[in-house]
Design a protein around this motif. Structure first.
Motif, PDB file in Angstrom:
ATOM      1  N   GLY A 127       0.826  -1.211   0.000  1.00  0.00           N
ATOM      2  CA  GLY A 127       0.000   0.000   0.000  1.00  0.00           C
ATOM      3  C   GLY A 127       0.857   1.255   0.000  1.00  0.00           C
ATOM      4  N   SER A 129       0.985   3.568  -3.293  1.00  0.00           N
ATOM      5  CA  SER A 129       0.415   4.599  -4.168  1.00  0.00           C
ATOM      6  C   SER A 129      -0.950   5.071  -3.687  1.00  0.00           C
ATOM      7  CB  SER A 129       0.259   4.052  -5.587  1.00  0.00           C
ATOM      8  OG  SER A 129       1.474   3.518  -6.030  1.00  0.00           O
ATOM      9  N   THR A 160      -3.526  -1.286  -5.968  1.00  0.00           N
ATOM     10  CA  THR A 160      -2.923  -2.236  -5.035  1.00  0.00           C
ATOM     11  C   THR A 160      -3.047  -3.655  -5.595  1.00  0.00           C
ATOM     12  OG1 THR A 160      -3.907  -0.753  -3.410  1.00  0.00           O
ATOM     13  CG2 THR A 160      -2.716  -2.681  -2.584  1.00  0.00           C
ATOM     14  N   PHE A 374      -1.311  -6.167 -20.738  1.00  0.00           N
ATOM     15  CA  PHE A 374      -0.921  -6.032 -19.332  1.00  0.00           C
ATOM     16  C   PHE A 374       0.528  -5.553 -19.195  1.00  0.00           C
ATOM     17  CE2 PHE A 374       0.200  -7.230 -14.993  1.00  0.00           C
ATOM     18  CZ  PHE A 374      -0.789  -6.495 -14.342  1.00  0.00           C
ATOM     19  N   ILE A 380       5.277   1.428 -15.836  1.00  0.00           N
ATOM     20  CA  ILE A 380       4.641   2.384 -14.909  1.00  0.00           C
ATOM     21  C   ILE A 380       4.832   1.934 -13.463  1.00  0.00           C
ATOM     22  CG2 ILE A 380       2.467   3.461 -14.218  1.00  0.00           C
ATOM     23  CD1 ILE A 380       1.429   2.919 -17.083  1.00  0.00           C
ATOM     24  N   TYR A 381       4.494   0.656 -13.175  1.00  0.00           N
ATOM     25  CA  TYR A 381       4.524   0.264 -11.759  1.00  0.00           C
ATOM     26  C   TYR A 381       5.959   0.077 -11.260  1.00  0.00           C
ATOM     27  CZ  TYR A 381       4.437  -4.749 -13.332  1.00  0.00           C
ATOM     28  OH  TYR A 381       4.670  -5.962 -13.914  1.00  0.00           O
ATOM     29  N   GLY A 383       7.684   2.296 -10.012  1.00  0.00           N
ATOM     30  CA  GLY A 383       8.452   3.498 -10.365  1.00  0.00           C
ATOM     31  C   GLY A 383       8.550   3.601 -11.882  1.00  0.00           C
ATOM     32  N   GLU A 386      10.452   7.109 -16.546  1.00  0.00           N
ATOM     33  CA  GLU A 386      11.020   8.464 -16.482  1.00  0.00           C
ATOM     34  C   GLU A 386      11.631   8.714 -15.099  1.00  0.00           C
ATOM     35  OE1 GLU A 386       7.981   7.701 -17.522  1.00  0.00           O
ATOM     36  OE2 GLU A 386       8.115   8.182 -19.661  1.00  0.00           O
ATOM     37  N   ASN A 390      15.482   9.566 -13.902  1.00  0.00           N
ATOM     38  CA  ASN A 390      15.892  10.654 -12.999  1.00  0.00           C
ATOM     39  C   ASN A 390      16.871  10.135 -11.940  1.00  0.00           C
ATOM     40  OD1 ASN A 390      14.246  12.448 -14.326  1.00  0.00           O
ATOM     41  ND2 ASN A 390      12.616  12.426 -12.795  1.00  0.00           N
TER      42      ASN A 390
HETATM   43  C1  LIG Z   1      -0.266  -2.924 -12.905  1.00  0.00           C
HETATM   44  C2  LIG Z   1       0.094  -2.018 -11.776  1.00  0.00           C
HETATM   45  C3  LIG Z   1       0.346  -2.558 -10.519  1.00  0.00           C
HETATM   46  C4  LIG Z   1       0.627  -1.710  -9.438  1.00  0.00           C
HETATM   47  N1  LIG Z   1       0.766  -2.266  -8.190  1.00  0.00           N
HETATM   48  C5  LIG Z   1       0.952  -1.444  -7.128  1.00  0.00           C
HETATM   49  C6  LIG Z   1       0.976  -1.978  -5.793  1.00  0.00           C
HETATM   50  O1  LIG Z   1       0.822  -3.174  -5.587  1.00  0.00           O
HETATM   51  N2  LIG Z   1       1.141  -1.101  -4.773  1.00  0.00           N
HETATM   52  C7  LIG Z   1       1.313   0.244  -4.969  1.00  0.00           C
HETATM   53  O2  LIG Z   1       1.503   0.964  -3.991  1.00  0.00           O
HETATM   54  N3  LIG Z   1       1.285   0.773  -6.204  1.00  0.00           N
HETATM   55  C8  LIG Z   1       1.087  -0.031  -7.283  1.00  0.00           C
HETATM   56  N4  LIG Z   1       1.020   0.502  -8.564  1.00  0.00           N
HETATM   57  C9  LIG Z   1       1.097   1.950  -8.721  1.00  0.00           C
HETATM   58  C10 LIG Z   1       2.375   2.429  -9.376  1.00  0.00           C
HETATM   59  O3  LIG Z   1       3.450   2.345  -8.488  1.00  0.00           O
HETATM   60  C11 LIG Z   1       2.123   3.856  -9.891  1.00  0.00           C
HETATM   61  O4  LIG Z   1       1.198   3.747 -10.961  1.00  0.00           O
HETATM   62  C12 LIG Z   1       3.391   4.521 -10.372  1.00  0.00           C
HETATM   63  O5  LIG Z   1       4.216   4.842  -9.286  1.00  0.00           O
HETATM   64  C13 LIG Z   1       3.113   5.808 -11.188  1.00  0.00           C
HETATM   65  O6  LIG Z   1       2.281   6.661 -10.476  1.00  0.00           O
HETATM   66  P1  LIG Z   1       0.951   7.271 -11.146  1.00  0.00           P
HETATM   67  O7  LIG Z   1       0.162   6.132 -11.717  1.00  0.00           O
HETATM   68  O8  LIG Z   1       0.297   8.119 -10.111  1.00  0.00           O
HETATM   69  O9  LIG Z   1       1.443   8.132 -12.367  1.00  0.00           O
HETATM   70  P2  LIG Z   1       2.097   9.601 -12.267  1.00  0.00           P
HETATM   71  O10 LIG Z   1       3.074   9.640 -11.162  1.00  0.00           O
HETATM   72  O11 LIG Z   1       0.996  10.590 -12.269  1.00  0.00           O
HETATM   73  O12 LIG Z   1       2.887   9.660 -13.634  1.00  0.00           O
HETATM   74  C14 LIG Z   1       2.263   9.988 -14.868  1.00  0.00           C
HETATM   75  C15 LIG Z   1       3.358  10.173 -15.912  1.00  0.00           C
HETATM   76  O13 LIG Z   1       4.205  11.264 -15.559  1.00  0.00           O
HETATM   77  C16 LIG Z   1       5.567  10.840 -15.526  1.00  0.00           C
HETATM   78  N5  LIG Z   1       6.287  11.518 -14.440  1.00  0.00           N
HETATM   79  C17 LIG Z   1       5.856  11.657 -13.171  1.00  0.00           C
HETATM   80  N6  LIG Z   1       6.786  12.314 -12.427  1.00  0.00           N
HETATM   81  C18 LIG Z   1       7.826  12.580 -13.245  1.00  0.00           C
HETATM   82  C19 LIG Z   1       9.080  13.229 -13.066  1.00  0.00           C
HETATM   83  N7  LIG Z   1       9.460  13.724 -11.888  1.00  0.00           N
HETATM   84  N8  LIG Z   1       9.910  13.332 -14.140  1.00  0.00           N
HETATM   85  C20 LIG Z   1       9.540  12.826 -15.354  1.00  0.00           C
HETATM   86  N9  LIG Z   1       8.357  12.212 -15.576  1.00  0.00           N
HETATM   87  C21 LIG Z   1       7.509  12.094 -14.544  1.00  0.00           C
HETATM   88  C22 LIG Z   1       5.512   9.360 -15.265  1.00  0.00           C
HETATM   89  O14 LIG Z   1       6.665   8.698 -15.719  1.00  0.00           O
HETATM   90  C23 LIG Z   1       4.276   8.953 -16.058  1.00  0.00           C
HETATM   91  O15 LIG Z   1       4.594   8.763 -17.393  1.00  0.00           O
HETATM   92  C24 LIG Z   1       0.738  -0.320  -9.647  1.00  0.00           C
HETATM   93  C25 LIG Z   1       0.529   0.214 -10.918  1.00  0.00           C
HETATM   94  C26 LIG Z   1       0.204  -0.609 -11.971  1.00  0.00           C
HETATM   95  C27 LIG Z   1      -0.046  -0.002 -13.336  1.00  0.00           C
END
Ligand SMILES: Cc1cc2nc3c(=O)[nH]c(=O)nc-3n(C[C@H](O)[C@H](O)[C@H](O)COP(=O)(O)OP(=O)(O)OC[C@H]3O[C@@H](n4cnc5c(N)ncnc54)[C@H](O)[C@@H]3O)c2cc1C
Length: 398
Positions: A127, A129, A160, A374, A380-381, A383, A386, A390
């Motif tokens: 938990g 995001s 999650t 999938f 994306i997940y 981290g 992008e 960084n």
């Molecule tokens: C299939 C799947 C499984 C997941 N499982 C889990 C889990 O079990 N537990 C959990 O906690 N989370 C989980 N996640 C969440 C995942 O960690 C987040 O989706 C991820 O960290 C990106 O955050 P966001 O979706 O809010 O996108 P955002 O952070 O809003 O990013 C959107 C876009 O902006 C870009 N971006 C953002 N910040 C920057 C920056 N500083 N510099 C350059 N580009 C940037 C990103 O690369 C992306 O392309 C999961 C996600 C997916 C898709």
């Protein structure tokens, strides 16, 4: 670093291979090969077979039930598991939270949680995001207020994975509002059966239920479930993320996909794509194979510090990028081969006999297309790409 395989390592490989052929539940392998999603019962059965053999948590220190294998043996083991077509273990407990518990937890916490994880008696979810805290994780808002010897937790986690299977969830929560956002974050383990925890499914583009929203409404969590000190959760979270990112490589599984792609492409509906007509396709396959070889060596290099008990460093960001882009490149080839048959499709909706009545559609097309969709999530997940770039740039002082 010496990564050459000794005669003993080769013998170990044969032992692992034979075990997966004869002792591991074959029904699980067959189900996966048929494009079906494994249930929690399947996952537990597979993990408990590995646990009984002492092979479920090879990366843990020996004192806590790890196998004490060299980096090379761990790599061999993962390769053989994937070569056998067995599923990877559910990582949230075994690979993510366990290292945090045995590194930063109290003896009581180790006694309470590690044994159940090692025996696959409990499943965990991650938990981190929240709706407006993904890449910018330190902006998380889920709040934990002290009330006597409990925290009262309210807020929401999103994306999650497998929360619908989980017995426990480890969460980053906000315990104070410091000027530096990272400073007010605490690491809490929460029993999913606690009143006020609600799991709401999210269906993804492949049609599957892997993800959830988890809502916490005035959830009372005993203070003894806090890992380490209040306000230091960010430090523990970073430790975990580096472990998480080295777990993405899955080179053998991708090689298995490449082997299946070659087999399929010899008899593709549009002719032999490994022959004269398939120049462009052959080039893409070769590119993927080259990437996988370099990924294999990079992974071994990043894992090397583990041999001396150190945590993996920020190089794990390189693996995260290379592995997830390679995964996408492989599944794009399935899509290319499927051509007009590449439609979103989720085999589970139709049960184990989903192929009946669909004989004109190549068997690989449906699961290949679902895995293409999938796999989009991989960059994306854990981290986003992008963000990994960084991290690498910072390391290089750019
Ligand atoms: C299939 C799947 C499984 C997941 N499982 C889990 C889990 O079990 N537990 C959990 O906690 N989370 C989980 N996640 C969440 C995942 O960690 C987040 O989706 C991820 O960290 C990106 O955050 P966001 O979706 O809010 O996108 P955002 O952070 O809003 O990013 C959107 C876009 O902006 C870009 N971006 C953002 N910040 C920057 C920056 N500083 N510099 C350059 N580009 C940037 C990103 O690369 C992306 O392309 C999961 C996600 C997916 C898709």
């Amino acid at each position: 670093m010496n990564i050459s395989m000794s005669a003993e390592d080769e013998a170990f490989r044969q032992e692992v291979r034979a075990w997966f052929r004869s002792e591991y539940p074959q029904a699980i392998i067959a189900k996966l090969a048929n494009g079906q999603t494994l249930t929690k019962t399947d996952l537990v059965a597979g993990e408990q077979a590995m646990s009984a053999k002492g092979w479920l948590a090879p990366g843990w220190p020996k004192d806590y039930g790890g196998a004490g294998w060299s980096v090379t043996r761990r790599f061999i083991f993962d390769e053989e598991l994937e070569n056998a077509g067995a599923p990877n273990v559910s990582p949230m407990g075994l690979l993510y939270v366990a290292p945090v518990i045995y590194t930063f937890g109290t003896q009581a916490q180790k006694d309470r949680w590690l044994g159940d994880i090692l025996a696959s008696r409990t499943f965990w979810a991650q938990g981190y995001s929240e709706p407006e805290a993904g890449s910018d994780l330190a902006s998380l808002r889920m709040r934990a207020e002290r009330d006597g010897d409990h925290y009262v937790v309210s807020g929401e986690k999103i994306w999650t994975s497998d929360a619908h299977y989980a017995d426990w969830i480890f969460c980053l929560v906000r315990t104070s509002d410091e000027p530096k956002k990272q400073a007010g974050i605490t690491f809490l383990c929460i029993d999913m059966t606690t009143p006020g925890v609600a799991v709401k499914p999210i269906i993804t583009i492949d049609g599957g239920h892997h993800l959830n929203r988890v809502v916490f409404d005035q959830v009372r969590v005993p203070m003894e479930n806090r890992i380490g000190e209040e306000g230091l959760g960010w430090t523990y979270a970073r430790h975990l993320l580096n472990h998480e990112r080295t777990s993405y490589a899955h080179v053998a599984a991708k090689r298995r996909q490449v082997a299946s792609l070659k087999e399929i492409s010899r008899a593709a509906p549009w002719g032999d794509l490994l022959g004269e007509a398939g120049g462009a396709f052959r080039r893409k396959l070769a590119e993927v194979e080259i990437t996988l070889t370099s990924l294999e060596f990079t992974t071994l290099r990043a894992l090397a510090p583990l041999a001396s008990g150190e945590a993996p460093g920020d190089e794990s960001s390189i693996i995260k990028i290379a592995a997830t882009e390679a995964a996408q490149a492989v599944t794009e080839l399935y899509l290319e081969l499927a051509g007009p048959y590449a439609q979103p499709f989720f085999a589970d909706r139709y049960g184990p006999d989903w192929r009946a009545g669909l004989e004109t559609i190549p068997a690989f097309a449906a699961p290949g297309t679902a895995s293409y969709f999938f796999t989009r999530a991989q960059t994306i997940y854990g981290g986003a790409t992008e963000v990994q770039k960084n991290i690498i740039a910072r390391q290089l002082g750019i």
